[in-house]
Design an enzyme around this catalytic site. Structure first.
Site, PDB file in Angstrom:
ATOM      1  N   ARG A   1      -2.946  -1.950  10.932  1.00  0.00           N
ATOM      2  CA  ARG A   1      -2.566  -1.299  12.188  1.00  0.00           C
ATOM      3  C   ARG A   1      -1.943   0.064  11.879  1.00  0.00           C
ATOM      4  NH1 ARG A   1       2.151  -1.509  15.721  1.00  0.00           N
ATOM      5  NH2 ARG A   1       1.513  -1.374  17.911  1.00  0.00           N
TER       6      ARG A   1
ATOM      7  N   HIS B   1      21.819   2.283  -7.941  1.00  0.00           N
ATOM      8  CA  HIS B   1      21.194   1.819  -9.181  1.00  0.00           C
ATOM      9  C   HIS B   1      21.925   0.616  -9.770  1.00  0.00           C
ATOM     10  CE1 HIS B   1      17.986   4.757 -10.128  1.00  0.00           C
ATOM     11  NE2 HIS B   1      18.674   5.540  -9.310  1.00  0.00           N
TER      12      HIS B   1
ATOM     13  N   SER C   1       8.141  -4.209   4.391  1.00  0.00           N
ATOM     14  CA  SER C   1       8.292  -2.820   3.967  1.00  0.00           C
ATOM     15  C   SER C   1       9.170  -2.104   4.970  1.00  0.00           C
ATOM     16  CB  SER C   1       6.922  -2.144   3.887  1.00  0.00           C
ATOM     17  OG  SER C   1       7.054  -0.792   3.476  1.00  0.00           O
TER      18      SER C   1
ATOM     19  N   HIS D   1       1.633  16.745  -7.300  1.00  0.00           N
ATOM     20  CA  HIS D   1       1.204  18.094  -6.928  1.00  0.00           C
ATOM     21  C   HIS D   1       2.378  19.054  -6.767  1.00  0.00           C
ATOM     22  CE1 HIS D   1       1.807  15.995  -3.069  1.00  0.00           C
ATOM     23  NE2 HIS D   1       2.154  17.182  -2.586  1.00  0.00           N
TER      24      HIS D   1
ATOM     25  N   ASN E   1      10.267  -2.280  -0.417  1.00  0.00           N
ATOM     26  CA  ASN E   1       9.048  -3.049  -0.210  1.00  0.00           C
ATOM     27  C   ASN E   1       9.082  -4.266  -1.118  1.00  0.00           C
ATOM     28  OD1 ASN E   1       5.987  -3.547  -1.255  1.00  0.00           O
ATOM     29  ND2 ASN E   1       6.045  -3.010   0.911  1.00  0.00           N
ATOM     30  N   VAL E   2       8.753  -5.431  -0.568  1.00  0.00           N
ATOM     31  CA  VAL E   2       8.529  -6.645  -1.358  1.00  0.00           C
ATOM     32  C   VAL E   2       7.252  -7.277  -0.826  1.00  0.00           C
ATOM     33  CG1 VAL E   2      10.847  -7.166  -2.198  1.00  0.00           C
ATOM     34  CG2 VAL E   2      10.243  -7.797   0.132  1.00  0.00           C
ATOM     35  N   ARG E   3       6.345  -7.657  -1.724  1.00  0.00           N
ATOM     36  CA  ARG E   3       5.026  -8.082  -1.274  1.00  0.00           C
ATOM     37  C   ARG E   3       4.426  -9.118  -2.221  1.00  0.00           C
ATOM     38  NH1 ARG E   3       5.177  -3.006  -3.214  1.00  0.00           N
ATOM     39  NH2 ARG E   3       3.913  -2.522  -5.055  1.00  0.00           N
TER      40      ARG E   3
ATOM     41  N   HIS F   1      13.812   3.478   1.015  1.00  0.00           N
ATOM     42  CA  HIS F   1      12.568   2.710   1.124  1.00  0.00           C
ATOM     43  C   HIS F   1      12.742   1.394   0.385  1.00  0.00           C
ATOM     44  CE1 HIS F   1       8.761   1.607  -1.102  1.00  0.00           C
ATOM     45  NE2 HIS F   1       8.380   1.456   0.154  1.00  0.00           N
TER      46      HIS F   1
END
Length: 298
Positions: free
Chosen positions: A258, A143, A90, A173, A106-108, A104
């Site tokens: 952590r 994109h 990430s 919100h 992220n690969v998980r 940003h």
């Protein structure tokens, strides 16, 4: 399913991205390895007060536990109580220049196990762009690169993951998108392991191609106090999303991760202003009118 091959890919991806960012910035990332008492650990690569990046973290983690936390089972309650193994890369980059967007990635990978049952596994990830002063050239490039990365796996994935990103990175919100989006997917295993892993690799491998040319175009753009103040104000939206809505942040905190690494995604300086609105016709208003409205960029 070869978990070690996934780990090797993720650690290699982290190293390649950090090398690419160091070449862009000219300053070296620090390395901070850590272990988790409940099982696993990771490597945090961080830059602060760089030439281009005011703060940025590129994080690898590989953790395990006896029970999936609530953030991981909210959409799949049937997995509650299973042991888990999770790993991924990430990153969040906060550039100094307001004309360079925050980004940003992220690969998980997750696998949930329990005795006398087949393991349940899935991949997730994506990348998204958060400009302060928007440029159509940059949004289209970002994109288009995402679309190209997914193209070998079928024409249906880009529009699906693009729409998913628009829904996910929406600050409920505030009733506004976080940025111009990109792609996002989760709980993904439908094409089988090999194809799901290959698609995730394609997303990770596309990151530098998606972001580095934008940095190169904007990093030397002249700016003043007005642009800096607006950047700090809009960074507040980033903080609000990460702390209120982001599943990855919640998973890290709920699973005993952590904290210092989990919150490496936070910008170094932020400003909140009460009931502030941009001046009509201003460059700041243009962000809201043109770029914080979901549209087909690619």
């Amino acid at each position: 399913m070869n978990v070690e091959s996934i780990r090797q890919y993720f650690t290699g991806l982290q190293a390649r991205i950090v090398a690419g960012l160091e070449a862009l910035d000219g300053k070296t990332f620090r390395s901070d390895a850590w272990t988790r008492p409940e099982g696993g650990g990771g490597l945090t690569r961080l830059i602060e007060e760089g030439n281009v990046l005011e703060r940025g973290g590129v994080l690898f983690s590989h953790v395990a536990g006896a029970s999936l936390p609530p953030s991981a089972t909210a959409a799949r309650p049937e997995l509650a109580g299973r042991g888990f193994e999770a790993m991924g890369v990430s990153l969040v980059l906060h550039p100094r220049n307001p004309y360079v967007p925050t980004v940003h990635l992220n690969v998980r990978f997750f696998v949930a196990r329990k005795p006398d049952a087949d393991p349940v596994w899935w991949f997730g990830g994506g990348m998204d762009l958060t400009p302060y002063y928007g440029f159509e050239e940059d949004a289209r490039h970002f994109h288009a690169t995402c679309k190209q990365a997914l193209a070998p796996f079928g024409a249906e994935f880009h529009p699906r993951f693009k729409a998913w990103c628009d829904r996910y990175f929406f600050i409920k919100h505030r009733n506004e998108p976080r940025g111009v989006g990109g792609i996002f997917y989760d709980d993904f295993n439908e094409p089988g392991f090999e194809t799901s892993f290959a698609l995730t690799r394609a997303v990770g491998d596309a990151f530098l191609d998606a972001y580095a040319p934008i940095v190169a175009r904007r990093a030397d753009h002249a700016y003043g106090e007005r642009e800096r103040e607006f950047q700090l104000y809009r960074r507040g939206r980033y903080v609000e999303f990460n702390l209120v809505w982001d599943r990855g942040t919640l998973f890290g905190l709920q699973s005993g991760g952590r904290t210092e690494s989990i919150l490496a995604s936070m910008p170094p300086l932020v400003k909140w202003r009460y009931d502030w609105h941009p001046e009509p016709g201003s460059p700041e208003a243009r962000l809201y009118e043109i770029f914080l409205t979901p549209r087909e960029w690619a």
